[in-house]
Enzyme design. Structure first.
Site, PDB file in Angstrom:
ATOM      1  N   HIS A  55       0.827  -1.207   0.000  1.00 47.27           N
ATOM      2  CA  HIS A  55       0.000   0.000   0.000  1.00 47.27           C
ATOM      3  C   HIS A  55       0.859   1.252   0.000  1.00 47.27           C
ATOM      4  O   HIS A  55       2.047   1.209   0.312  1.00 47.27           O
ATOM      5  CB  HIS A  55      -0.975   0.033   1.186  1.00 47.27           C
ATOM      6  CG  HIS A  55      -0.308   0.013   2.536  1.00 47.27           C
ATOM      7  ND1 HIS A  55      -0.033  -1.144   3.218  1.00 47.27           N
ATOM      8  CD2 HIS A  55       0.130   1.027   3.336  1.00 47.27           C
ATOM      9  CE1 HIS A  55       0.536  -0.849   4.373  1.00 47.27           C
ATOM     10  NE2 HIS A  55       0.660   0.463   4.469  1.00 47.27           N
ATOM     11  N   HIS A  74       3.874   7.192   3.596  1.00 50.23           N
ATOM     12  CA  HIS A  74       4.810   6.080   3.444  1.00 50.23           C
ATOM     13  C   HIS A  74       4.387   5.122   2.340  1.00 50.23           C
ATOM     14  O   HIS A  74       3.240   5.157   1.872  1.00 50.23           O
ATOM     15  CB  HIS A  74       5.015   5.318   4.764  1.00 50.23           C
ATOM     16  CG  HIS A  74       3.826   4.577   5.281  1.00 50.23           C
ATOM     17  ND1 HIS A  74       2.952   5.104   6.202  1.00 50.23           N
ATOM     18  CD2 HIS A  74       3.361   3.322   5.021  1.00 50.23           C
ATOM     19  CE1 HIS A  74       2.015   4.205   6.497  1.00 50.23           C
ATOM     20  NE2 HIS A  74       2.232   3.109   5.778  1.00 50.23           N
ATOM     21  N   GLU A 129       7.722   1.192   4.868  1.00 41.69           N
ATOM     22  CA  GLU A 129       7.228   0.138   5.749  1.00 41.69           C
ATOM     23  C   GLU A 129       7.462  -1.193   5.057  1.00 41.69           C
ATOM     24  O   GLU A 129       7.311  -1.312   3.843  1.00 41.69           O
ATOM     25  CB  GLU A 129       5.712   0.350   5.970  1.00 41.69           C
ATOM     26  CG  GLU A 129       5.051  -0.713   6.829  1.00 41.69           C
ATOM     27  CD  GLU A 129       3.549  -0.451   7.030  1.00 41.69           C
ATOM     28  OE1 GLU A 129       2.953   0.338   6.260  1.00 41.69           O
ATOM     29  OE2 GLU A 129       2.969  -1.043   7.965  1.00 41.69           O
TER      30      GLU A 129
HETATM   31 CO    CO Z   1       1.247   1.327   6.236  1.00 45.72          CO
END
Ligand code: CO
Length: 150
Positions: free
Chosen positions: A23, A95, A146
């Site tokens: 994502h 992010h 991430e």
């Molecule tokens: Co995330």
């Protein structure tokens, strides 16, 4: 020493952490306002909000054909997203998350290269119910990345 630069690069690269993007996360002040904008302006299908107390955020997901966009709203002033919104008052890209096959091996390789992990080096459970960790942005081109156990 190998004379082939490709093989040498492959050797030094170690484990690749660049597989699928899981994502891309965007910080917003208000999930209701943001969800309505994404629905009405770009026809997005937006999930129901989910509260992640441990991460200090409320999230919704928008399904794209090849991944997800995550909208993040801070739960309170202590949330890391609240600090981000102080610096980015219109909201903004926060992010990018990659799936990795072995999160612990990825973490160990990052630490071996001198990169820092935000918070505890022991992965926490993220928004998708899977272990995640965040690489310190100062140690990777000023961007928060991430990693999520696939
Ligand atoms: Co995330």
């Amino acid at each position: 020493n190998c004379s082939c630069p490709c093989d040498a690069n492959r050797y030094h690269r170690g484990i690749s952490m660049i597989g699928s993007i899981n994502h891309i996360a965007i910080a917003v002040h208000d999930l209701g306002v943001a969800s309505a904008q994404w629905r009405e302006r770009v026809g997005a299908v937006v999930s129901a909000p989910q509260r992640l107390q441990k991460h200090g955020v409320k999230v919704v997901f928008i399904a794209a054909s090849n991944g997800k966009v995550e909208l993040l709203e801070p739960l309170d002033d202590k949330s890391p997203i609240a600090k981000f919104l102080e610096r980015n008052p219109d909201g903004g890209l926060h992010h990018i998350c990659f799936d990795v096959p072995d999160l612990i091996a990825s973490r160990d390789q990052l630490l071996a290269t001198g990169a820092r992990i935000l918070g505890s080096p022991d992965p926490e459970i993220g928004a998708h119910g899977k272990p995640v960790l965040f690489i310190h942005p100062k140690d990777l081109t000023g961007s928060l990345i991430e990693l999520q156990q696939a």
